[in-house]
Design a protein around this motif. Structure first.
Motif, PDB file in Angstrom:
ATOM      1  N   VAL A  50       0.886  -1.174   0.000  1.00 15.00           N
ATOM      2  CA  VAL A  50       0.000   0.000   0.000  1.00 15.00           C
ATOM      3  C   VAL A  50       0.919   1.218   0.000  1.00 15.00           C
ATOM      4  O   VAL A  50       1.888   1.272   0.762  1.00 15.00           O
ATOM      5  N   VAL A  51       0.649   2.183  -0.871  1.00  8.38           N
ATOM      6  CA  VAL A  51       1.524   3.351  -0.963  1.00  8.38           C
ATOM      7  C   VAL A  51       0.698   4.633  -1.001  1.00  8.38           C
ATOM      8  O   VAL A  51      -0.349   4.705  -1.653  1.00  8.38           O
ATOM      9  N   ALA A  52       1.164   5.640  -0.282  1.00 11.29           N
ATOM     10  CA  ALA A  52       0.549   6.968  -0.300  1.00 11.29           C
ATOM     11  C   ALA A  52       1.551   7.970  -0.839  1.00 11.29           C
ATOM     12  O   ALA A  52       2.731   7.934  -0.478  1.00 11.29           O
ATOM     13  N   PRO A 104       3.119  -3.174   3.781  1.00 12.14           N
ATOM     14  CA  PRO A 104       2.644  -4.353   3.034  1.00 12.14           C
ATOM     15  C   PRO A 104       1.172  -4.253   2.656  1.00 12.14           C
ATOM     16  O   PRO A 104       0.364  -3.667   3.373  1.00 12.14           O
ATOM     17  N   ASN A 105       0.836  -4.846   1.514  1.00 15.96           N
ATOM     18  CA  ASN A 105      -0.517  -4.751   0.974  1.00 15.96           C
ATOM     19  C   ASN A 105      -1.440  -5.767   1.647  1.00 15.96           C
ATOM     20  O   ASN A 105      -1.722  -6.837   1.119  1.00 15.96           O
ATOM     21  N   ASP A 106      -1.879  -5.407   2.851  1.00 15.63           N
ATOM     22  CA  ASP A 106      -2.878  -6.189   3.568  1.00 15.63           C
ATOM     23  C   ASP A 106      -3.668  -5.225   4.445  1.00 15.63           C
ATOM     24  O   ASP A 106      -3.426  -4.011   4.409  1.00 15.63           O
ATOM     25  N   LEU A 107      -4.597  -5.747   5.224  1.00 16.96           N
ATOM     26  CA  LEU A 107      -5.458  -4.874   6.018  1.00 16.96           C
ATOM     27  C   LEU A 107      -4.665  -4.097   7.061  1.00 16.96           C
ATOM     28  O   LEU A 107      -4.925  -2.916   7.303  1.00 16.96           O
ATOM     29  N   ASN A 108      -3.676  -4.739   7.681  1.00 12.01           N
ATOM     30  CA  ASN A 108      -2.829  -4.033   8.639  1.00 12.01           C
ATOM     31  C   ASN A 108      -2.017  -2.944   7.950  1.00 12.01           C
ATOM     32  O   ASN A 108      -1.829  -1.848   8.483  1.00 12.01           O
ATOM     33  N   GLY A 109      -1.523  -3.250   6.750  1.00  5.30           N
ATOM     34  CA  GLY A 109      -0.724  -2.271   6.012  1.00  5.30           C
ATOM     35  C   GLY A 109      -1.541  -1.070   5.606  1.00  5.30           C
ATOM     36  O   GLY A 109      -1.082   0.075   5.697  1.00  5.30           O
ATOM     37  N   LEU A 110      -2.782  -1.306   5.150  1.00  7.99           N
ATOM     38  CA  LEU A 110      -3.663  -0.189   4.794  1.00  7.99           C
ATOM     39  C   LEU A 110      -3.913   0.688   6.014  1.00  7.99           C
ATOM     40  O   LEU A 110      -3.844   1.918   5.932  1.00  7.99           O
ATOM     41  N   ALA A 156      -7.106   0.787  -3.421  1.00  7.33           N
ATOM     42  CA  ALA A 156      -7.139   0.969  -1.970  1.00  7.33           C
ATOM     43  C   ALA A 156      -8.574   0.946  -1.447  1.00  7.33           C
ATOM     44  O   ALA A 156      -8.844   0.428  -0.359  1.00  7.33           O
ATOM     45  N   ARG A 157      -9.496   1.471  -2.242  1.00  5.46           N
ATOM     46  CA  ARG A 157     -10.898   1.460  -1.825  1.00  5.46           C
ATOM     47  C   ARG A 157     -11.428   0.034  -1.737  1.00  5.46           C
ATOM     48  O   ARG A 157     -12.171  -0.320  -0.820  1.00  5.46           O
ATOM     49  N   LEU A 158     -11.023  -0.831  -2.666  1.00  2.00           N
ATOM     50  CA  LEU A 158     -11.451  -2.227  -2.620  1.00  2.00           C
ATOM     51  C   LEU A 158     -10.879  -2.937  -1.397  1.00  2.00           C
ATOM     52  O   LEU A 158     -11.546  -3.780  -0.779  1.00  2.00           O
ATOM     53  N   LEU A 159      -9.638  -2.604  -1.037  1.00  2.00           N
ATOM     54  CA  LEU A 159      -9.055  -3.175   0.171  1.00  2.00           C
ATOM     55  C   LEU A 159      -9.797  -2.674   1.407  1.00  2.00           C
ATOM     56  O   LEU A 159     -10.014  -3.426   2.366  1.00  2.00           O
TER      57      LEU A 159
END
Length: 280
Positions: free
Chosen positions: A38-40, A103-109, A181-184
């Motif tokens: 996940v990146v901002a 990382p691209n998971d719920l915790n990462g988001l 990101a919205r789908l996550l």
């Protein structure tokens, strides 16, 4: 494209997204170097004006330095880790831009959104408006290795999506979620056991997309900051009032400040902070 044209992370120096440039040209030949993250992407609005004014107003230099120090503060990662278990949060700064990834998971988001929220609210309390985008996908993000004199490196398709969301969609001072990101986030909302209520930090905008709510901690039953929100809310009010006055002769800028003031007024409405509402 001429041979001497310059590219900045796959983006022309005039800030135009180059759809004719294959993503692979910006990537290492070994595709395994990419991670799923996940990146901002964030930047400070009006930064060019600050730079131009810095020669005549030396205090602007210290303001700029302070803003970038705020973005790189380890406190933001620490705050994110207090709320969610994520041990791989990275922050890089360059010019007026900041990149945050996990990382691209719920915790990462959750970690990225909390970190972005901390940076943007701290910037606003010092008079800096920000805009950004958050995406998910392939990214290479390394942190500096001082001992080996290796700088931070950030690029990849997810970075370009975050940049494009900031540059072409966000419009006003807000940080929007790209579709990925919205789908996550939609997946997050299905997980009733997730310890941090990310829904308190993300709001649906009236024009459609989802955004990080910079005023999340001011609302009734808002995001738990752990400190009295009034002093920071008073800073928000002071800075926003100053910008309403300074931009009154520039309709395009004034409209963007007005939008943010309306978000602030909505956040403090029917709370103990109602007296801080700003008259437009």
């Amino acid at each position: 494209m001429a041979d001497n044209d310059q590219l900045y992370f796959g983006i022309d120096v005039d800030n135009t997204i180059r759809d004719d440039i294959p993503v692979e040209d910006d990537a290492p030949r070994n595709e395994n170097a990419y991670e799923d993250r996940v990146v901002a992407f964030l930047d400070i609005l009006g930064f060019s004006e600050l730079i131009r004014a810095s020669k005549a107003e030396p205090n602007n230099i210290s303001k700029i330095v302070d803003a970038l120090k705020i973005a790189a503060s380890p406190e933001h990662i620490g705050t994110a880790q207090q709320h969610i278990e994520c041990h791989d949060i990275k922050i890089s700064t360059f010019s007026d831009c900041v990149v945050v990834s996990a990382p691209n998971d719920l915790n990462g988001l959750t970690a990225v959104v909390i970190t972005v929220w901390m940076i943007t609210k701290d910037w606003l309390s010092k008079g800096f408006l920000s805009r950004g985008g958050i995406s998910c996908g392939h990214l290479l993000h390394t942190t500096p290795q001082i001992e080996n004199q290796i700088p931070s490196v950030v690029f990849g398709p997810a970075f370009l999506e975050a940049y494009q969301t900031e540059h072409q969609v966000a419009d006003v001072a807000r940080v929007l979620l790209h579709k990925s990101a919205r789908l996550l986030f939609d997946e997050y909302k299905k997980q009733s056991t997730t310890p941090t209520d990310l829904s308190q930090l993300i709001v649906k905008c009236s024009d459609g997309p989802y955004a990080v709510d910079v005023f999340a901690h001011l609302r009734t039953n808002g995001f738990p900051l752990g400190t009295d929100p009034r002093p920071e809310a008073e800073q928000f009010k002071s800075e926003l009032q100053l910008k309403l006055v300074s931009d009154i002769d520039t309709p395009r800028h004034f409209a963007k400040i007005k939008w943010l003031v309306e978000q602030f007024n909505g956040s403090v409405d029917n709370t103990d902070l109602t007296d801080l509402k700003i008259c437009i």
